[in-house]
Design a protein around this motif. Structure first.
Motif, PDB file in Angstrom:
ATOM      1  N   ALA A 127       3.792  13.909   6.821  1.00 54.85           N
ATOM      2  CA  ALA A 127       3.310  13.216   5.629  1.00 54.85           C
ATOM      3  C   ALA A 127       4.204  13.550   4.442  1.00 54.85           C
ATOM      4  O   ALA A 127       4.814  14.631   4.364  1.00 54.85           O
ATOM      5  N   ARG A 128       4.275  12.609   3.503  1.00 52.42           N
ATOM      6  CA  ARG A 128       5.105  12.821   2.309  1.00 52.42           C
ATOM      7  C   ARG A 128       4.558  13.971   1.468  1.00 52.42           C
ATOM      8  O   ARG A 128       3.342  14.095   1.259  1.00 52.42           O
ATOM      9  N   PHE A 129       5.500  14.774   1.005  1.00 51.23           N
ATOM     10  CA  PHE A 129       5.238  15.892   0.103  1.00 51.23           C
ATOM     11  C   PHE A 129       4.398  16.993   0.739  1.00 51.23           C
ATOM     12  O   PHE A 129       3.931  17.913   0.048  1.00 51.23           O
ATOM     13  N   TYR A 130       4.188  16.907   2.068  1.00 57.91           N
ATOM     14  CA  TYR A 130       3.501  18.018   2.730  1.00 57.91           C
ATOM     15  C   TYR A 130       4.510  19.152   2.943  1.00 57.91           C
ATOM     16  O   TYR A 130       5.611  18.920   3.461  1.00 57.91           O
ATOM     17  N   SER A 131       4.137  20.344   2.573  1.00 58.39           N
ATOM     18  CA  SER A 131       5.065  21.466   2.667  1.00 58.39           C
ATOM     19  C   SER A 131       4.331  22.689   3.210  1.00 58.39           C
ATOM     20  O   SER A 131       3.366  23.161   2.617  1.00 58.39           O
ATOM     21  N   HIS A 132       4.781  23.129   4.360  1.00 59.45           N
ATOM     22  CA  HIS A 132       4.281  24.382   4.953  1.00 59.45           C
ATOM     23  C   HIS A 132       5.504  25.221   5.269  1.00 59.45           C
ATOM     24  O   HIS A 132       6.216  24.970   6.237  1.00 59.45           O
ATOM     25  N   ARG A 133       5.765  26.215   4.441  1.00 55.53           N
ATOM     26  CA  ARG A 133       6.997  26.978   4.553  1.00 55.53           C
ATOM     27  C   ARG A 133       6.704  28.416   4.982  1.00 55.53           C
ATOM     28  O   ARG A 133       5.589  28.937   4.787  1.00 55.53           O
ATOM     29  N   PRO A 134       7.692  29.095   5.563  1.00 55.23           N
ATOM     30  CA  PRO A 134       7.501  30.507   5.962  1.00 55.23           C
ATOM     31  C   PRO A 134       7.347  31.402   4.734  1.00 55.23           C
ATOM     32  O   PRO A 134       7.764  31.058   3.627  1.00 55.23           O
ATOM     33  N   ASN A 135       6.745  32.553   4.973  1.00 51.97           N
ATOM     34  CA  ASN A 135       6.408  33.438   3.843  1.00 51.97           C
ATOM     35  C   ASN A 135       7.634  33.988   3.150  1.00 51.97           C
ATOM     36  O   ASN A 135       7.588  34.324   1.959  1.00 51.97           O
ATOM     37  N   HIS A 136       8.747  34.119   3.849  1.00 49.27           N
ATOM     38  CA  HIS A 136       9.928  34.742   3.232  1.00 49.27           C
ATOM     39  C   HIS A 136      10.656  33.797   2.290  1.00 49.27           C
ATOM     40  O   HIS A 136      11.555  34.221   1.581  1.00 49.27           O
ATOM     41  N   GLU A 137      10.289  32.519   2.261  1.00 53.60           N
ATOM     42  CA  GLU A 137      10.954  31.579   1.372  1.00 53.60           C
ATOM     43  C   GLU A 137      10.257  31.530   0.029  1.00 53.60           C
ATOM     44  O   GLU A 137       9.011  31.623  -0.051  1.00 53.60           O
ATOM     45  N   ASP A 157       0.842  -1.207   0.000  1.00 50.15           N
ATOM     46  CA  ASP A 157       0.000   0.000   0.000  1.00 50.15           C
ATOM     47  C   ASP A 157       0.872   1.250   0.000  1.00 50.15           C
ATOM     48  O   ASP A 157       0.566   2.239  -0.691  1.00 50.15           O
ATOM     49  N   ALA A 158       1.960   1.201   0.798  1.00 51.37           N
ATOM     50  CA  ALA A 158       2.844   2.369   0.853  1.00 51.37           C
ATOM     51  C   ALA A 158       3.516   2.622  -0.490  1.00 51.37           C
ATOM     52  O   ALA A 158       3.670   3.785  -0.912  1.00 51.37           O
ATOM     53  N   ILE A 159       3.905   1.536  -1.150  1.00 48.69           N
ATOM     54  CA  ILE A 159       4.541   1.689  -2.468  1.00 48.69           C
ATOM     55  C   ILE A 159       3.556   2.284  -3.466  1.00 48.69           C
ATOM     56  O   ILE A 159       3.896   3.196  -4.247  1.00 48.69           O
ATOM     57  N   GLU A 160       2.309   1.788  -3.441  1.00 50.93           N
ATOM     58  CA  GLU A 160       1.294   2.320  -4.365  1.00 50.93           C
ATOM     59  C   GLU A 160       1.016   3.797  -4.068  1.00 50.93           C
ATOM     60  O   GLU A 160       0.911   4.622  -4.985  1.00 50.93           O
ATOM     61  N   GLN A 161       0.897   4.107  -2.745  1.00 53.25           N
ATOM     62  CA  GLN A 161       0.630   5.502  -2.380  1.00 53.25           C
ATOM     63  C   GLN A 161       1.818   6.384  -2.732  1.00 53.25           C
ATOM     64  O   GLN A 161       1.649   7.520  -3.201  1.00 53.25           O
ATOM     65  N   PHE A 162       3.046   5.839  -2.511  1.00 56.99           N
ATOM     66  CA  PHE A 162       4.239   6.613  -2.847  1.00 56.99           C
ATOM     67  C   PHE A 162       4.304   6.884  -4.341  1.00 56.99           C
ATOM     68  O   PHE A 162       4.638   8.002  -4.765  1.00 56.99           O
ATOM     69  N   ALA A 163       3.969   5.884  -5.136  1.00 58.70           N
ATOM     70  CA  ALA A 163       3.978   6.086  -6.592  1.00 58.70           C
ATOM     71  C   ALA A 163       2.955   7.135  -7.000  1.00 58.70           C
ATOM     72  O   ALA A 163       3.217   7.991  -7.875  1.00 58.70           O
ATOM     73  N   ALA A 164       1.772   7.089  -6.358  1.00 56.84           N
ATOM     74  CA  ALA A 164       0.749   8.081  -6.687  1.00 56.84           C
ATOM     75  C   ALA A 164       1.193   9.487  -6.272  1.00 56.84           C
ATOM     76  O   ALA A 164       0.987  10.467  -7.025  1.00 56.84           O
ATOM     77  N   ASP A 165       1.806   9.589  -5.075  1.00 56.66           N
ATOM     78  CA  ASP A 165       2.263  10.904  -4.627  1.00 56.66           C
ATOM     79  C   ASP A 165       3.370  11.438  -5.525  1.00 56.66           C
ATOM     80  O   ASP A 165       3.407  12.640  -5.848  1.00 56.66           O
ATOM     81  N   VAL A 166       4.289  10.562  -5.911  1.00 57.71           N
ATOM     82  CA  VAL A 166       5.381  10.990  -6.795  1.00 57.71           C
ATOM     83  C   VAL A 166       4.819  11.485  -8.118  1.00 57.71           C
ATOM     84  O   VAL A 166       5.241  12.528  -8.661  1.00 57.71           O
TER      85      VAL A 166
END
Length: 546
Positions: A488-498, A317-326
Motif C-alpha cells: 500500500a502507498r505510504f505504508y512503512s514498516h522498517r527495522p529498528n536500527h534504521e 478514485d485512485a487519484i483522489e485517494q492518492f491526493a488524500a494520502d499525499v
C-alpha cells in the motif's frame, strides 16, 4: 485556493435523426448492385438482335419453300417454253401460302412489276388492301407504361424510323432494295424500323426455273415481310420478368438493409447516448448498456466501453485517494517542521537549539524524499504508456544487480548472489530501466532487513510461459497478515536500527505498479523452515515471457 479550469469547448452530442447515416450508406451500397441490374435491361439489344437473326433465317427458309411451290404450280409445265409466271395461278398461290402464317408475301415479275400481294385482294371492283386490326387496348396502366418504356429503349438502339411503305399504295421495287439482289439470283434481307416503334423484317428470294440449256432462269422475286411484334413481345417479357424480380429483390434488399442497419446503427446510437450520459453524470448512476448477449463486434464494443468506464472511475478514485494520502503524508513533516521552527526562536540553550536544527534538517530531507517519490509515482503511468518496450533478459539483469548491490552493501556486509536457471530464455518484453528499479527496490529492502553478514539470494527461472524471479533474505520476515498491506502507498514498516523518515513508503507500491503495467504480478511471503518460525522474506515477481 486554486481556481477550477472550466472547459468551454462545446461537446459533441448525439443527434437524433429519422434515418441514421449508417442506414443510408447500407441502403445505398446494397441498392447500387440492383441499380446496375436495372440499367442492364437497356442492354437487351443483343438478345433482340439474336432473335431478329433467327427470324430472318426462318423467313428466308420459308420464302425459298414458297418460291419453289410457286415455280411448281404457277409456271408452264412445258420446260421448253419461254413463258414465265402465270399471273392468276401465282396470285392464288401467294394468298394460299400465307393463309396459315402471319407474314406478307409480295411477288414481282423479273422486270420489277408487281404480280401479287397477299394484302391486296383483286376483284371486279378493283383491289382491296387487307390490314390487320391492332390488338385490343390494354386496361393495365402499369403494363402500358412498361411497353412505352420498352419502345423508348428500343428506339435508342435503332436508326431513324421509316414508313412501312414509303411510296404509298401498291408496293414497288424501290420500296424493297433487297429485290435487286433477289432478281440477280441470290437472297436478300433487310430490317426496317417503323414509326410505331417496331421493325419490319423483309426477305427476298428469287423464283427460279431450271432449264437444260440455260440453267436457272429467274422468273421473279418473292418478298416475305413480317413485323417484329413477336420479337418485341419476347424482349418485353424478358424485361418484365427482370422488373418483377427486381421488385422482389428490391423489397428484400431494403428490408435486409434496414434490419442490418438496425442491428448496427441502433446499438451504436444507444452506446453513444449512454456514453454522453455517463460523461455528464456526477454520481456514477449511469451505466453503459450491456450487450453481452451479442457475440459480435457490437457486444465487444459495449464490453470495452463498460470496462473503460469502470477503469476511469477506478483511476479517478485512485487519484483522489492518492491526493488524500499525499496530503496526509506531507502534513506530518510539515507539522513537525513548523513546531521546531516556532520553538527554536525561544530557546537559548545551544545544545537544544542544535538538536532542533537537526530535526528541521531531517524534516526537510524527509519532505524532499517524499516529494521526489510522489513525483516519480505520479508520472509513472504516463511514462510507461509512452515508452517503447524492448526485450529484457531478467537473468542477466539479476546477475548484474547482485554484483552491484554486494559492492555497495555498506555496513550491512550482506552477501548477495544470483541463482539463475537458464534452461529456457528468461527474456521479457518491457522497459529495462523500470524493471531495474523494481529489483533495486526489492534488493534494497532485503538488505535493510537482513542481519549483518546475512545472505540475499536472487533466483530466476521460466515456468509455464512466465519468468519467475525471487528475492530472498534472512531477516525477521513479514508480520502475519501484512503480506498485502506492505504494497500500500505510504505504508512503512522498517527495522529498528534504521532512523525514522528515511523511506517514504512508496517503494513497494511503485514496484507493484511497474510490474502490473508489464502484465505481471508481485507478492510477498515468509520463508519457513520447519517449526522455527519465519526464516526470512521472499518477494516473487512473475512476468510474461517473450
Amino acid at each position: 485556493m486554486s481556481a477550477q479550469t472550466i472547459n468551454t469547448k462545446p461537446s459533441t452530442r448525439v443527434r437524433r435523426r429519422l434515418i441514421s447515416p449508417i442506414t443510408l450508406r447500407i441502403l445505398a451500397i446494397n441498392l447500387l448492385a440492383l441499380a446496375v441490374l436495372l440499367f442492364g435491361m437497356i442492354y437487351l439489344e443483343e438478345y433482340r438482335r439474336g432473335l431478329i437473326a433467327a427470324e430472318l433465317g426462318t423467313l428466308e427458309n420459308k420464302a425459298k419453300l414458297f418460291a419453289a411451290a410457286i415455280t411448281e404450280s404457277a409456271t408452264s409445265p412445258d420446260p421448253t417454253t419461254t413463258q414465265g409466271l402465270i399471273p392468276p395461278l401465282a396470285q392464288q398461290m401467294v394468298r394460299r401460302l400465307v393463309e396459315a402464317s402471319n407474314v406478307r408475301a409480295i411477288l414481282f415479275f423479273d422486270d420489277g412489276t408487281l404480280l401479287a400481294d397477299s394484302l391486296l385482294l383483286i376483284g371486279p371492283g378493283g383491289s382491296v388492301e387487307v390490314e390487320a386490326l391492332p390488338p385490343p387496348k390494354s386496361k393495365d396502366t402499369m403494363r402500358d407504361l412498361l411497353e412505352a418504356y420498352d419502345r423508348m429503349v428500343a428506339r435508342l438502339w435503332q436508326p431513324a424510323p421509316v414508313p412501312e411503305q414509303p411510296s404509298g399504295g401498291k408496293p414497288l421495287v424501290a420500296d424493297f432494295p433487297e429485290i435487286e439482289q433477289a432478281l440477280a439470283g441470290s437472297p436478300g434481307q433487310a430490317v426496317r424500323p417503323t414509326t410505331n416503334g417496331s421493325m419490319n423484317l423483309s426477305v427476298a428470294v428469287p423464283v427460279l426455273r431450271y432449264k437444260h440449256v440455260v440453267g436457272a432462269q429467274v422468273l421473279g422475286a418473292l418478298v416475305l415481310t413480317k413485323s417484329s411484334s413477336e420479337i418485341d413481345a419476347a424482349v418485353f417479357k424478358v424485361r418484365l420478368d427482370i422488373l418483377r424480380w427486381f421488385a422482389v429483390a428490391l423489397g428484400v434488399t431494403v428490408l435486409l438493409s434496414l434490419y442490418l442497419a438496425g442491428t448496427i446503427a441502433r446499438p451504436i446510437r444507444i452506446l453513444a447516448a449512454a456514453a454522453e450520459r455517463v460523461r455528464r453524470d456526477r454520481h456514477r448512476k449511469r451505466k453503459i448498456p450491456d450487450f453481452a448477449n451479442r457475440h459480435d463486434e457490437i457486444g465487444q464494443l459495449a464490453s470495452a466501453l463498460s470496462e473503460m468506464t469502470d477503469a476511469l472511475w477506478l483511476r479517478m478514485d485512485a487519484i483522489e485517494q492518492f491526493a488524500a494520502d499525499v496530503s496526509h503524508e506531507l502534513k506530518n513533516p510539515l507539522t513537525s517542521l513548523r513546531s521546531a521552527v516556532e520553538t527554536v526562536a525561544h530557546i537559548n540553550d545551544p545544545k537544544s537549539r542544535e538538536r532542533l536544527m537537526e530535526i528541521i534538517l531531517e524534516d526537510v530531507a524527509r519532505l524532499d524524499r517524499l516529494i521526489s517519490d510522489i513525483s516519480d509515482a505520479s508520472r509513472l503511468d504516463a511514462e510507461l504508456s509512452r515508452a517503447d518496450a524492448q526485450p529484457v533478459d531478467i537473468g542477466r539483469m539479476l546477475e548484474t544487480l547482485a554484483n552491484v548491490a554486494e559492492a555497495s552493501a555498506g555496513e550491512r556486509q550482506a552477501t548477495i548472489h544470483a541463482e539463475i536457471k537458464k534452461r529456457a530464455p528468461l527474456v521479457v518484453n518491457g522497459i529495462e530501466s523500470r524493471l531495474v528499479q523494481v529489483f533495486q527496490n526489492l534488493i534494497a529492502n532485503a538488505v535493510s532487513f537482513s542481519p549483518t553478514g546475512g545472505t540475499i539470494t536472487l533466483k530466476a527461472e521460466r515456468v509455464n510461459g512466465m519468468v519467475v524471479a525471487e528475492v530472498l533474505d534472512e531477516g525477521p520476515g513479514i508480520p502475519d497478515g501484512l503480506e498485502k498491506q506492505i504494497f500500500a502507498r505510504f505504508y512503512s514498516h522498517r527495522p529498528n536500527h534504521e532512523a525514522f523518515g528515511l523511506h517514504s513508503g512508496l517503494g513497494l507500491s511503485i514496484s507493484q505498479q511497474i510490474v502490473s503495467a508489464h502484465g505481471g504480478t508481485v507478492r510477498a511471503e515468509n520463508r519457513h523452515d520447519g517449526a522455527n518460525g519465519p526464516q526470512g522474506a521472499r518477494f516473487v515477481v512473475e512476468l510474461p515471457a517473450q
